[in-house]
Design a protein around this motif. Structure first.
Motif: not given
Length: 210
Positions: A52-74
């Protein structure tokens, strides 16, 4: 038991989410993160069944974080829980790989149901968001000017329209001022505009900012 990781930079919000989720007999909060780096570390070290992920957090967040997680854990379901209205980010979030989108206003009544849905391999959207998605399918590609923007350009547009300076945006997105200025120039060119005032008027008119 479905293991849920919570990622939100506000401790009070995390506490409330833990209370809601732990009341469900089939769900268990297995960890909490206050930023993207913490979340990635938790996923890598202990795993989970749903995030369960908030879209706005410090550092890597939002769309970038989603894409990073999905690339490692599709196959890992991501449920975005955001303060942003659905019409601002939901379509892009789902395109980036998230399994569902909820605003924080609707979370109390819908959160557990949404977690169960995405944990079972489904997707969760509200009826209003479903209509928005259908309208995107029915419309011509690129019909709206902001739909021609990349995800990063769109992020910069929303922040400019919210009154933030280039230096503030650079800090939030962990990019250089020069890079943000480049994105701004590309936006102006793509949207045939000449100033931040024009971008802001467009964003307000189209409901991209509150």
């Amino acid at each position: 038991m479905t293991r849920v990781l919570i990622a939100d930079d506000h401790a009070i919000v995390r506490r409330g989410l833990v209370d809601i989720i732990d009341e469900a007999i089939d769900l268990q909060v297995s960890g909490e993160a206050s930023d993207g780096s913490e979340l990635i570390a938790l996923v890598r070290t202990q795993g989970c069944d749903v995030i369960v992920l908030d879209l706005s957090m410090p550092g890597v967040s939002g769309l970038d974080l989603i894409k990073l997680l999905k690339s490692e854990y599709p196959k890992l379901p991501l449920l975005v829980l955001s303060a942003h209205p659905e019409d601002q980010y939901a379509v892009r979030v789902l395109r980036a790989g998230a399994s569902g989108y909820l605003t924080k206003e609707s979370a109390l009544s819908d959160l557990v149901r949404a977690i169960r849905r995405v944990a079972g391999g489904g997707r969760y959207v509200t009826p209003a968001l479903a209509e928005t998605l259908l309208s995107h399918l029915d419309s011509e590609p690129g019909q709206a000017l902001h739909e021609t923007l990349s995800d990063r350009e769109y992020q910069v547009l929303c922040r400019i329209a919210s009154g933030k300076q280039v230096s503030e945006i650079a800090d939030e997105l962990a990019l250089s001022v020069k890079t943000i200025s480049t994105y701004r120039s590309r936006m102006l060119q793509k949207m045939s505009m000449k100033s931040n005032a024009e971008l802001t008027r467009y964003a307000i008119k189209n409901g991209l900012v509150e």
